[in-house]
Design a protein around this motif. Sequence first.
Motif, short mmCIF file in Angstrom:
data_model
loop_
_atom_site.label_atom_id
_atom_site.label_comp_id
_atom_site.label_asym_id
_atom_site.label_seq_id
_atom_site.Cartn_x
_atom_site.Cartn_y
_atom_site.Cartn_z
N ASN A 144 7.77 -7.75 0.11
CA ASN A 144 7.05 -8.05 -0.68
C ASN A 144 5.58 -7.29 -0.36
N ARG A 145 5.74 -6.58 0.85
CA ARG A 145 3.97 -6.44 1.47
C ARG A 145 3.47 -4.96 0.30
N LEU A 146 4.35 -3.98 -0.11
CA LEU A 146 4.45 -3.38 -1.04
C LEU A 146 4.22 -3.43 -2.57
N PHE A 147 4.30 -4.99 -2.56
CA PHE A 147 4.22 -5.77 -3.90
C PHE A 147 2.90 -6.33 -3.62
N TYR A 148 2.15 -6.77 -2.54
CA TYR A 148 1.45 -7.93 -2.95
C TYR A 148 0.15 -6.65 -2.66
N LEU A 149 0.15 -5.54 -1.92
CA LEU A 149 -0.29 -4.68 -1.96
C LEU A 149 -0.88 -3.83 -3.28
N ASN A 150 -0.14 -3.47 -4.51
CA ASN A 150 0.41 -3.06 -5.25
C ASN A 150 0.50 -1.44 -5.38
N GLY A 151 1.63 -2.08 -4.31
CA GLY A 151 1.86 -0.46 -4.49
C GLY A 151 3.50 -0.35 -4.83
N ILE A 152 3.76 -1.34 -5.65
CA ILE A 152 4.91 -1.13 -6.63
C ILE A 152 5.06 -1.72 -7.67
N ASN A 153 5.34 -0.90 -8.80
CA ASN A 153 5.23 -2.07 -10.00
C ASN A 153 6.67 -2.31 -10.70
N LEU A 154 6.93 -3.68 -10.35
CA LEU A 154 8.43 -4.59 -10.69
C LEU A 154 8.66 -4.86 -12.30
N ASN A 155 7.23 -4.63 -13.55
CA ASN A 155 7.87 -4.88 -14.55
C ASN A 155 8.79 -4.00 -15.39
N LYS A 156 9.32 -2.84 -14.95
CA LYS A 156 10.88 -2.27 -15.60
C LYS A 156 12.09 -2.97 -14.57
N LEU A 157 11.60 -3.61 -13.98
CA LEU A 157 12.87 -4.05 -12.41
C LEU A 157 13.76 -4.18 -14.35
N GLN A 158 15.39 -3.63 -14.00
CA GLN A 158 16.35 -4.32 -14.67
C GLN A 158 17.81 -4.73 -14.38
N ILE A 159 17.83 -4.42 -13.20
CA ILE A 159 18.72 -5.51 -11.83
C ILE A 159 18.13 -5.62 -10.17
N ILE A 198 3.29 1.99 5.60
CA ILE A 198 3.50 1.23 4.20
C ILE A 198 2.32 2.21 2.77
N ASP A 199 1.37 3.00 3.86
CA ASP A 199 0.35 3.62 2.59
C ASP A 199 1.34 5.40 1.71
N ILE A 200 1.94 5.41 3.20
CA ILE A 200 2.91 7.36 2.37
C ILE A 200 3.52 5.97 1.43
N GLN A 201 4.54 5.61 1.65
CA GLN A 201 5.89 4.71 1.05
C GLN A 201 4.89 4.07 0.01
N ARG A 202 3.50 3.77 -0.36
CA ARG A 202 2.53 3.48 -1.77
C ARG A 202 2.82 4.59 -2.41
#
Length: 202
Positions: free
Chosen positions: A130-145, A108-112
């Motif tokens: 969800n693990r990535l999201f709650y570890l602040n490993g992915i930004n979903l603020n720009k998600l369109q679809i 998950i560290d490499i993926q982040r």
Amino acid sequence: MSFKKLIEPLTDAINHKGFKEPLPLQKQILPNIKGGASLFVIAPEGSGKTTSIVISVIQKLKHAVEDAPRALIFVKDKQAALNLELEFNAFKRGTDLRVYCAYDEHSIDIQRDEIYEGTDIVIATPKRLNRLFYLNGINLNKLQICIVEDADFLFRNNNFAEATRTPESIGKCQYLVFADKFDARFKRWQNGFMYHAQVVKQ
């Protein structure tokens, strides 16, 4: 909607694959997806659901403009993610769109770190996303679809609850759910973040 109304790299890829015209399901749903509608698409295997996902996402995003992903696709496991990535790679030639797979059988560290470098389309298992999201490993603020491929898997191994957490954490978004059959448990989504969604059955 004909294939001629797509961006040029997509029409080139479709011609290269020898597709002459959209399948009946694709004629029905592609214009609605392009128009921004959220859909439950209920159709059997071989009706063109996966190709519809790939075409719709590439047509919507067109090219890379952000570091944060603008499309998220939930799949059941690593193999499904890799298979879908191959489909995207075949259709996105001629664009600069970036596709990334996030699944449980990888650090998950490499993926982040790799996601942080920038991607447009993330194909992920619900649990890993969800693990990535709650570890602040992915930004979903720009998600369109946000899409679920072959959604029947959601009703095993707590995947439905995992996939439901994502819409609770993001703003307005277009949702597409593809499945072989409509499950009564989808009504929870209809009563929540997909309350305007159309149900298309073939």
